[in-house]
Design an enzyme around this catalytic site. Structure first.
Site, PDB file in Angstrom:
ATOM      1  N   LYS A   1      68.212  54.840 -14.307  1.00 55.59           N
ATOM      2  CA  LYS A   1      67.938  55.735 -13.260  1.00 55.59           C
ATOM      3  C   LYS A   1      67.581  57.282 -13.882  1.00 55.59           C
ATOM      4  O   LYS A   1      67.132  57.993 -13.212  1.00 55.59           O
ATOM      5  CB  LYS A   1      69.248  56.085 -12.351  1.00 55.59           C
TER       6      LYS A   1
ATOM      7  N   ASP B   1      63.854  58.390  -6.218  1.00 53.98           N
ATOM      8  CA  ASP B   1      64.552  57.811  -7.400  1.00 53.98           C
ATOM      9  C   ASP B   1      64.340  56.607  -8.057  1.00 53.98           C
ATOM     10  O   ASP B   1      64.502  55.529  -7.783  1.00 53.98           O
ATOM     11  CB  ASP B   1      66.186  57.569  -6.662  1.00 53.98           C
TER      12      ASP B   1
ATOM     13  N   GLU C   1      62.680  54.389  -5.131  1.00 55.22           N
ATOM     14  CA  GLU C   1      63.556  54.672  -3.964  1.00 55.22           C
ATOM     15  C   GLU C   1      63.306  55.719  -3.083  1.00 55.22           C
ATOM     16  O   GLU C   1      63.221  56.598  -3.416  1.00 55.22           O
ATOM     17  CB  GLU C   1      65.003  54.571  -4.360  1.00 55.22           C
TER      18      GLU C   1
ATOM     19  N   HIS D   1      70.131  49.200   3.306  1.00 54.86           N
ATOM     20  CA  HIS D   1      69.699  49.094   1.889  1.00 54.86           C
ATOM     21  C   HIS D   1      70.826  48.452   1.087  1.00 54.86           C
ATOM     22  O   HIS D   1      70.671  47.217   0.375  1.00 54.86           O
ATOM     23  CB  HIS D   1      69.362  50.342   1.008  1.00 54.86           C
TER      24      HIS D   1
ATOM     25  N   GLU E   1      63.401  45.386  -2.203  1.00 57.96           N
ATOM     26  CA  GLU E   1      63.645  44.806  -0.764  1.00 57.96           C
ATOM     27  C   GLU E   1      62.408  44.355  -0.291  1.00 57.96           C
ATOM     28  O   GLU E   1      62.236  43.316   0.172  1.00 57.96           O
ATOM     29  CB  GLU E   1      64.372  45.762  -0.097  1.00 57.96           C
TER      30      GLU E   1
ATOM     31  N   GLU F   1      63.653  58.450  -0.794  1.00 59.05           N
ATOM     32  CA  GLU F   1      65.172  59.074  -0.446  1.00 59.05           C
ATOM     33  C   GLU F   1      64.903  60.429   0.195  1.00 59.05           C
ATOM     34  O   GLU F   1      63.848  60.980   0.025  1.00 59.05           O
ATOM     35  CB  GLU F   1      65.889  59.221  -1.565  1.00 59.05           C
TER      36      GLU F   1
ATOM     37  N   ASP G   1      73.588  61.035  -6.920  1.00 60.86           N
ATOM     38  CA  ASP G   1      72.700  60.374  -5.893  1.00 60.86           C
ATOM     39  C   ASP G   1      73.573  59.498  -5.150  1.00 60.86           C
ATOM     40  O   ASP G   1      74.638  58.875  -5.772  1.00 60.86           O
ATOM     41  CB  ASP G   1      71.790  59.431  -6.465  1.00 60.86           C
TER      42      ASP G   1
ATOM     43  N   THR H   1      63.444  61.539 -11.867  1.00 60.83           N
ATOM     44  CA  THR H   1      63.541  61.626 -10.322  1.00 60.83           C
ATOM     45  C   THR H   1      62.688  62.740  -9.707  1.00 60.83           C
ATOM     46  O   THR H   1      62.632  63.762 -10.153  1.00 60.83           O
ATOM     47  CB  THR H   1      65.215  62.288  -9.963  1.00 60.83           C
TER      48      THR H   1
ATOM     49  N   ARG I   1      64.889  48.486 -12.562  1.00 56.06           N
ATOM     50  CA  ARG I   1      65.952  47.397 -12.211  1.00 56.06           C
ATOM     51  C   ARG I   1      66.457  46.491 -13.251  1.00 56.06           C
ATOM     52  O   ARG I   1      67.566  46.035 -13.425  1.00 56.06           O
ATOM     53  CB  ARG I   1      65.380  46.493 -11.044  1.00 56.06           C
TER      54      ARG I   1
ATOM     55  N   GLN J   1      68.949  48.732 -15.459  1.00 51.55           N
ATOM     56  CA  GLN J   1      70.150  48.765 -14.461  1.00 51.55           C
ATOM     57  C   GLN J   1      70.814  47.429 -14.542  1.00 51.55           C
ATOM     58  O   GLN J   1      72.000  47.681 -14.555  1.00 51.55           O
ATOM     59  CB  GLN J   1      69.629  49.169 -13.000  1.00 51.55           C
TER      60      GLN J   1
END
Length: 391
Positions: free
Chosen positions: A242, A222, A188, A124, A347, A190, A117, A246, A226, A229
Site C-alpha cells: 500500500k 489507494d 481503491e 467491500h 472486486e 475512496e 486508511d 496514494t 494485491r 499485500q
C-alpha cells in the site's frame, strides 16, 4: 445570488462549491487559489488589497496555514469569497485575478502530516472476505464493532496526475517467495478527509467535534499491490503493498460545500459503543465513478458506507492519539451492494488476473454530490497512469 464569472453559473464548480487548491503560474511560486467554473481565483492579491486579517495564508505553498485557522475563519473566508464572486461591485477588483484553469499548474494541496486508511464499507469488506476466505465468515469478528484501519505513509501521498510506478516486492511462491514487479496492481476508490485543527496528545476527539477539526474532503485512490499485500499482511496488516503511492485530488472541497450531502447511515447492528455516537452521526451522499482507459467500469455510492467519517475520526483518536494540521484519513474502498458498484478491480473481476492493471493504463476517479443550491457539485478528479517498474 448567481456568479458574475463567465461560464461558471450552473456548472459543477459554481459558487456553492468553491474548492481550494494550490497553483502556480510560469516563473512564480505556488500559492492558494479557489476554483470557480474553469478559472482559479488568485486569493493572495485580492485578500491583501482588502486588508483581510488572514491574507498571509493565501501566499503559502499549501493549504495548511489556512486550515489551521479553524472553523470560524474557514466559514468567514468562504462567505467573503462568495461575495467576491457574486456581487457586481467587486468585479473590477477580482476579475484581473481570475486565471484560466488551463494556464496554471496545480500542486499537492496539503502538506500531509500523517496518513491513516480505513476499511469502512461492509460491501467491500464482505466481497474481499468471500474472495480470499470462501469457506469462512466474510467479516472478521471485530469488523462491526470498530472502524478497522492501518497507518499508511504520508510521504508517498501524491497529487492527481502524478505517474504511479509499478511497485516491486516479495510475493508468495512455492516453496519460497519470489521477488519482482507486482502482477496484481489494483486501485481503491475512496474519499479522503483532511484535518485542519489538531488536538492535544492524550485527549480523544469526540464524534460530535468532527467539523471542528476536519477542513474538507478530497478524492483518493489507494493504489494496492494485491500480490505483495497478500504475502505480507499477516499478522500486522498492509505495508509495502500500500505504501508506494496514494493519489489525491488537486482540489479540497470544504465541509460547507457538502451541507446538502449528509444522509443517514445504513443500520449499524450491533449498536456501536457510545464513543462512536450510534444514531448521532451521518454519512455522505457522494457518487463515485471509476474510469479505466476512458471506460466507466463502476459507479460506487459513498452513501452505503457502514462507518461514518465522524466515527473514523473518533476511533482514530480514542486512545489519545493527537491530530495535526494536514493529517489525512481515507475511507477505505467505496463499494455498494450491486456488481456495478464495486470500488476495486479485485472486486470487479472477482479475483481474476485479467482484472488488474497493465503498464500504461490510466485510472480516473470522479465524484459528485448534491450542492446547497439544489444542483450538483464536483469534487476534484483523481488521475493516475501506471508506469513500468524501475530497477
Amino acid at each position: 445570488m448567481p456568479t458574475w464569472v463567465p461560464g461558471a453559473a450552473g456548472t459543477l464548480f459554481d459558487v456553492d462549491n468553491l474548492p481550494y487548491g494550490v497553483f502556480s503560474l510560469p516563473g512564480e511560486g505556488p500559492r492558494v487559489g479557489v476554483r470557480i467554473g474553469d478559472h482559479v481565483l488568485d486569493l493572495a492579491p485580492v485578500a491583501a488589497a482588502e486588508m483581510l486579517d488572514v491574507h498571509h495564508v493565501f501566499q503559502e505553498g499549501s493549504l495548511n496555514a489556512l486550515m489551521a485557522e479553524g472553523h470560524r475563519v474557514r466559514s468567514s473566508v468562504r462567505t467573503w469569497i462568495t461575495g467576491l464572486l457574486t456581487e457586481e461591485p467587486e468585479r473590477d477588483l477580482v476579475e484581473p485575478h481570475l486565471v484560466p484553469l488551463a494556464d496554471v499548474t496545480l500542486h499537492l494541496p496539503v502538506e500531509v502530516a500523517d496518513y491513516v486508511d480505513f476499511y469502512a464499507s461492509e460491501h467491500h469488506a464482505s466481497n474481499v472476505g468471500r474472495i480470499f476466505r470462501p469457506d469462512a465468515e466474510p467479516l472478521l469478528a471485530n469488523w462491526k464493532h470498530l472502524p478497522v484501519g492501518y497507518h499508511g505513509r504520508a510521504g508517498t501521498v501524491v497529487a492527481s496526475g502524478t505517474p504511479v510506478v509499478r511497485p516491486s516486492g516479495q510475493r508468495r511462491g512455492d516453496p519460497a517467495p519470489t521477488y519482482g514487479p507486482s502482477t496484481r496492481l489494483d486501485i481503491e476508490a475512496e474519499l479522503g478527509f483532511v484535518v485542519g485543527v489538531g488536538s492535544e496528545l492524550g485527549t480523544a476527539v469526540p464524534h460530535d467535534a468532527f467539523a471542528d477539526h476536519v477542513f474538507g474532503v478530497v478524492g483518493l485512490n489507494d493504489w494496492s499491490a494485491r500480490d505483495i499485500q497478500a504475502w505480507e499482511y499477516v499478522p500486522l496488516g498492509p505495508f509495502l503493498g500500500k505504501s508506494f503511492a496514494t493519489s489525491v485530488s488537486h482540489w479540497v472541497t470544504p465541509l460547507e460545500a457538502l451541507d446538502a450531502a449528509w444522509v443517514d447511515l445504513p443500520a449499524q447492528d450491533p449498536e456501536p459503543l457510545p464513543y462512536l455516537g450510534p444514531g448521532q452521526v451521518q454519512g455522505l451522499d457522494i457518487d463515485v465513478e471509476v474510469v479505466v482507459n476512458g471506460e466507466v467500469v463502476s459507479r460506487p455510492p459513498y452513501r452505503t458506507m457502514y462507518w461514518s467519517p465522524a466515527q473514523m475520526l473518533a476511533h482514530m483518536t480514542v486512545n489519545g492519539a493527537s491530530l495535526r494540521t494536514g493529517d489525512l484519513f481515507g475511507s477505505g474502498t467505496v463499494s455498494g451492494p450491486a456488481e456495478d458498484q464495486r470500488g476495486s478491480l479485485l472486486e470487479v473481476g472477482w479475483g481474476e488476473e485479467s482484472a488488474f492493471l497493465d503498464d500504461g493504463d490510466e485510472v480516473t476517479l470522479r465524484y459528485t454530490a448534491p450542492g446547497t443550491a439544489g444542483g450538483r457539485i464536483a469534487l476534484g478528479d483523481v488521475v493516475g497512469r501506471v508506469e513500468p517498474a524501475r530497477g
